[in-house]
Design an enzyme around this catalytic site. Structure first.
Site, PDB file in Angstrom:
ATOM      1  N   HIS A 188       4.500   0.513 -11.581  1.00 40.05           N
ATOM      2  CA  HIS A 188       5.158  -0.502 -10.740  1.00 40.05           C
ATOM      3  C   HIS A 188       5.550  -1.693 -11.598  1.00 40.05           C
ATOM      4  O   HIS A 188       5.050  -1.885 -12.706  1.00 40.05           O
ATOM      5  CB  HIS A 188       4.282  -0.928  -9.554  1.00 40.05           C
ATOM      6  CG  HIS A 188       3.083  -1.754  -9.919  1.00 40.05           C
ATOM      7  ND1 HIS A 188       3.134  -3.122 -10.072  1.00 40.05           N
ATOM      8  CD2 HIS A 188       1.798  -1.406 -10.146  1.00 40.05           C
ATOM      9  CE1 HIS A 188       1.924  -3.580 -10.365  1.00 40.05           C
ATOM     10  NE2 HIS A 188       1.089  -2.560 -10.432  1.00 40.05           N
ATOM     11  N   CYS A 203      -3.178   0.188 -13.508  1.00 41.45           N
ATOM     12  CA  CYS A 203      -1.798   0.615 -13.269  1.00 41.45           C
ATOM     13  C   CYS A 203      -0.976   0.542 -14.542  1.00 41.45           C
ATOM     14  O   CYS A 203      -1.347  -0.109 -15.511  1.00 41.45           O
ATOM     15  CB  CYS A 203      -1.143  -0.257 -12.200  1.00 41.45           C
ATOM     16  SG  CYS A 203      -1.563   0.216 -10.521  1.00 41.45           S
TER      17      CYS A 203
END
Length: 233
Positions: A188, A203
Site C-alpha cells: 500500500h 507491510c
C-alpha cells in the site's frame, strides 16, 4: 504492518487480531526543525561526501553539514544535525545498491519464474517488481518493509484481498491501494520516503505512483514472493 479489522465478505475468518493497521505515520520524523549543524566529523564522512557530490576530504565543513542535514530531513533521518553516522550512510549505501541492480532485479533467479504473473519483494535490497515468467513487467521500485520486531514475513503467498481506500479502524490510518497477501501485511502507499528508517510494521510500503501501478497490474490470486532479510532486522 498490521491493520484494522477488515469488514468485508470472507475476510473476517482470518481473525481481527491479525488485521491491525500500522501506526506507520506516527513513525515519521517530525517536521524539520531549525536544528543546529554539528561540527563533528562522522565515521562515514568520506563516503557521505562522495555520495552527495561534496569535496571528499574526510573533514566536516559547514557546507558538508548543510548537505547532509538536507538529506536527513528529506528522508526522515533523526537527529537531523548533519552528522555522517551509520544510519545516514546505511541509507545512502542501500540507495547505491538499489541503483546497481538496474533493470535486472531477478538476476540471481531467487523469485520464481514458473508462476506466471508474480510480485517479488527483495527484503535485503528493499526492492520490489512484477514479472511474468522471466519477463519484467514493472520495476524494480524501492519499498519500505517491516522493521525489527515487525518483519515482513518471507515465503510464497497470494494476493487474497484488495481495498483501494482501506482505512484502519484501530488507528484511523489510511492505507490506499491496499493489496493483502499475508494476514495483515499488504502492499500500500504511504506519504513517506521509502528510505525513512526504521521501517513499517510489516507491510510493504510504496510511493503512491508505484502503489497505483501495482493496483492496476495485480489481481486477487496473483502470487507474491518475499525473500531476503532487511538490513538491521
Amino acid at each position: 504492518m498490521q491493520m484494522g479489522d477488515i469488514r468485508r465478505r470472507g475476510v473476517v475468518a482470518l481473525g481481527v487480531t491479525a488485521l491491525v493497521a500500522p501506526l506507520t505515520l506516527a513513525l515519521t520524523a517530525a517536521p524539520a526543525q531549525a536544528a543546529s549543524c554539528t561540527t563533528q566529523t562522522g565515521p562515514y564522512q568520506k563516503q557521505v561526501e562522495k555520495f552527495l557530490g561534496r569535496p571528499v576530504d574526510g573533514r566536516q565543513s559547514a557546507g558538508d553539514c548543510r548537505a547532509v542535514q538536507a538529506f536527513q530531513n528529506k528522508h526522515g533521518i533523526t537527529p537531523a544535525i548533519g552528522y555522517a553516522g551509520p544510519v545516514t550512510w546505511g541509507v545512502m549505501d542501500l540507495m547505491n545498491k538499489q541503483k546497481a541492480v538496474g533493470n535486472n532485479p531477478n538476476k540471481d533467479g531467487a523469485c520464481p519464474v514458473n508462476k506466471g504473473r508474480i510480485a517479488c519483494v527483495n527484503l535485503t535490497l528493499q526492492l520490489s517488481w512484477i514479472q511474468d515468467g522471466r519477463r519484467l513487467v514493472h520495476g524494480p521500485v524501492p519499498v519500505r518493509t517491516g522493521r525489527k520486531g515487525y518483519a515482513t514475513r518471507t515465503g510464497l503467498k497470494k494476493v487474497y484481498w484488495r481495498d483501494i481506500d482501506h482505512v484502519s479502524t484501530v488507528y484511523n490510518v489510511p492505507m490506499p491501494y491496499s493489496q493483502f497477501f499475508d494476514g495483515g501485511q499488504a502492499f500500500h502507499s504511504v506519504g513517506l520516503s521509502m528510505w525513512n528508517p526504521p521501517g513499517s510494521h510489516g507491510c510493504v510500503n510504496m510511493t503512491t505512483k508505484d502503489a497505483k501501478a501495482y493496483w492496476s497490474l495485480l489481481r486477487t490470486g496473483d502470487d507474491v514472493f518475499v525473500y531476503g532479510r532487511k538490513p538491521g532486522t
